[in-house]
Write a protein that holds these residues in place. Sequence first.
Motif, mmCIF file in Angstrom:
data_model
loop_
_atom_site.group_PDB
_atom_site.id
_atom_site.type_symbol
_atom_site.label_atom_id
_atom_site.label_comp_id
_atom_site.label_asym_id
_atom_site.label_seq_id
_atom_site.Cartn_x
_atom_site.Cartn_y
_atom_site.Cartn_z
ATOM 1 N N ARG A 82 0.842 -1.210 0.000
ATOM 2 C CA ARG A 82 0.000 0.000 0.000
ATOM 3 C C ARG A 82 0.879 1.263 0.000
ATOM 4 N NH1 ARG A 82 -3.048 3.322 3.692
ATOM 5 N NH2 ARG A 82 -5.067 3.853 2.799
ATOM 6 N N PRO A 83 1.621 1.493 -1.059
ATOM 7 C CA PRO A 83 2.470 2.693 -1.110
ATOM 8 C C PRO A 83 1.638 3.942 -1.392
ATOM 9 C CG PRO A 83 2.655 1.475 -3.159
ATOM 10 C CD PRO A 83 1.762 0.659 -2.266
ATOM 11 N N LEU A 84 1.807 4.952 -0.556
ATOM 12 C CA LEU A 84 1.021 6.178 -0.688
ATOM 13 C C LEU A 84 1.833 7.292 -1.338
ATOM 14 C CD1 LEU A 84 -0.959 6.569 2.669
ATOM 15 C CD2 LEU A 84 -1.765 5.677 0.482
ATOM 16 N N VAL A 85 1.180 8.025 -2.205
ATOM 17 C CA VAL A 85 1.740 9.267 -2.751
ATOM 18 C C VAL A 85 0.901 10.400 -2.173
ATOM 19 C CG1 VAL A 85 2.182 10.624 -4.817
ATOM 20 C CG2 VAL A 85 2.531 8.151 -4.860
ATOM 21 N N ARG A 86 1.537 11.263 -1.402
ATOM 22 C CA ARG A 86 0.803 12.336 -0.723
ATOM 23 C C ARG A 86 1.003 13.663 -1.448
ATOM 24 N NH1 ARG A 86 -1.036 11.001 4.431
ATOM 25 N NH2 ARG A 86 -0.179 9.077 5.299
ATOM 26 N N GLN A 87 -0.044 14.432 -1.477
ATOM 27 C CA GLN A 87 0.008 15.791 -1.990
ATOM 28 C C GLN A 87 -0.583 16.712 -0.939
ATOM 29 O OE1 GLN A 87 -2.171 14.939 -5.694
ATOM 30 N NE2 GLN A 87 -0.396 15.708 -6.803
ATOM 31 N N GLN A 361 7.248 4.925 1.063
ATOM 32 C CA GLN A 361 5.836 5.118 0.721
ATOM 33 C C GLN A 361 5.007 3.922 1.169
ATOM 34 O OE1 GLN A 361 6.600 5.879 -3.444
ATOM 35 N NE2 GLN A 361 6.077 8.042 -3.244
ATOM 36 N N GLY A 362 5.586 2.727 1.062
ATOM 37 C CA GLY A 362 4.895 1.542 1.553
ATOM 38 C C GLY A 362 4.741 1.568 3.061
ATOM 39 N N LYS A 363 5.771 2.003 3.766
ATOM 40 C CA LYS A 363 5.672 2.137 5.217
ATOM 41 C C LYS A 363 4.624 3.180 5.589
ATOM 42 C CE LYS A 363 10.643 1.187 5.711
ATOM 43 N NZ LYS A 363 10.577 -0.197 6.190
#
Length: 657
Positions: A82-87, A361-363
Amino acid sequence: MTSVSIIDNSANFSGNSRSLLKKRTLLFRYLAEINLIFGIWYLQWRITHSINFDALWISIPLLVAEIYSYFGGVMFVIGLWRPLVRQIKSLDQMTPSIPRSDWPTVDVFITCYNEPPEIVEETAKAALAMDYPPTKLRVYVLDDGNSADMRAMTERLCIEDLQSSQLQQEAERIDAEHCCLLERLKQLENLTPNTQAAEEWLQASEGNEFASEFVKSLRQFILWLPPQHQSMAERLVTERKALEEAIRKKELELVELARFRYIARPKPAGVPHHAKAGNLNYAIFSGETSGEFILTLDADHIPKPQFIKRVLPYFYTYNLFTGKYDHNQIAFVQTRQDFYNIPSGDPFGHRANLFYGPLQQGKDGMNAAFYTGTNALLRREALISVGLQYFADEFAKDEKRLNEFQLIGGVSSNSITEDMNTAMRLHGAGWKSIYHHELLAEGLAPDDLSSTLKQRLRWAQGTIQVLLRENPLTKPGLSFWQRLHYFKTMYSYFSGFATLVFISCPIIYFFTDIIPVKTYGPDFAIHFFPAFIINRLTFLAATWGIPAGEVWRSEQYAIALFPLLIQAVWSVFTGQKLNFQVTPKQRQSGIYIRLVWPQIVVFILTVLGILWSLYRFAIGHLNYPEVHLLNGAWAIYNLLLLSAIIRASVWQPPKEA
């Protein structure tokens, strides 16, 4: 060299922030599931059909190494699930906006020990130039070496900063407000002698009913204004005190304009100093700093002007019921780390876009982002609350540790990798973390092999130290996924033993014809090659977007550092004293062949083994040439992996023309 951030800072989305799954995550998941299925199918075949019982001394170690690698792969896959890309919008672009007067105070901690003052000065200048109100920003040089040159540099730069146009404008504003308050106080003092006379006149003017009623109403109105009083005299006394307090604050504000400061903690002999953790903790608890947030920077990491504005919004959540921003449970925000001095080809494998990318990003997707010691903004409240709890636990075990109060609270002093352990403690206490994938500071990477290996050894030893002292699998407060992420990192540092087995097998076969696998025929091919190919495809999907050369360099060092990883495990498990070694910020010139002698020995033996097989083939004495061919391919792959660190040992910077 200036790196360009890969984050699009344009606020083209609703709200103040949003999180998205990284692109191609679903593709990675499909491949990962197939990879795990093929992997377990291969291991089942290895355990039940391929063990060479005539050579268990090599068959069993190889099987154990493969099982170890498989479970490492399982955790790797879960970690990237579940890697997140944050904006996020910058602090001054948030909707509703936060008034500048309500922006929090920020302390910048620049930690140093024996670095040249010139390097620290560059970092300090960039920190002072950050786009943030100067009265809410403090920059501290935490000099653990107590250097006279560092202190002199700080004093000089502090004076230069005070003379800057920005601070001169702030000084003029504060001085104007101070003068205004003094004038009001003077006017108030002029009113005081006439207060009693006014009260007497009011009593004597009852004949003039209209004027008397008007003045009485005006007097009563003034007394009703908060805070309420019984008489005008009391009201004037209260106003005088309020003005005097406001004047005192303005005078203090003027003094506080000196925002660049120097802290060198006392280091009495015979008392543990706890290296970088102690340096940070002393600054937190000594009473010399008070910022609501703390930005930690290594001595050589130069922040970009927008750093604070880009990160602070994560710490606030808008409350629809109150119409205000509330502090949330975010303890720290970690940003990307990169370097501006990496030579062409990255001979020492410093590029870390795999870690500061898919892995972090996964963490982050499982609330387990790591704090890595620099380029991070931390909430002081979180550090202090968790630090005090752990200090209380230490004090309960040993009351003599009271003398270390200022050194072991806040940032963890339980390991020489204080950063990861601190993050784990914060997570265990219920605080949350964020990984912000934007390059907001750049530093100096070690540009010689000796310094690089010292740094990697410290990372490995400190991580294994944490495993023994605060095992994440049994640590209270951590979620299952947080336990997995921390343990996965610790597990990876035992890979040196598996690597030793993998690179030894071809050598042993070349010289002895002893094979750990009973068959290398079609049965082996049908089980091994599909698993191997799908494994590589899965890794390719996981590292999509990272330059292939960088991924290959990371893979080379993951294998080539096997002696260092074995040394780290041995030193920790045998109880050797581990010292925090500061990574040199200047090149240590020299040739470092002696540091890689194990890799050179393996390299030479592998080459000799290949040549021996070729010689036997040439004279017609080679049995099972197809097995030798397979082992030859395996051996060449090993040579390519080891070659990186051997070349790094003799690498020299290009001579200037």
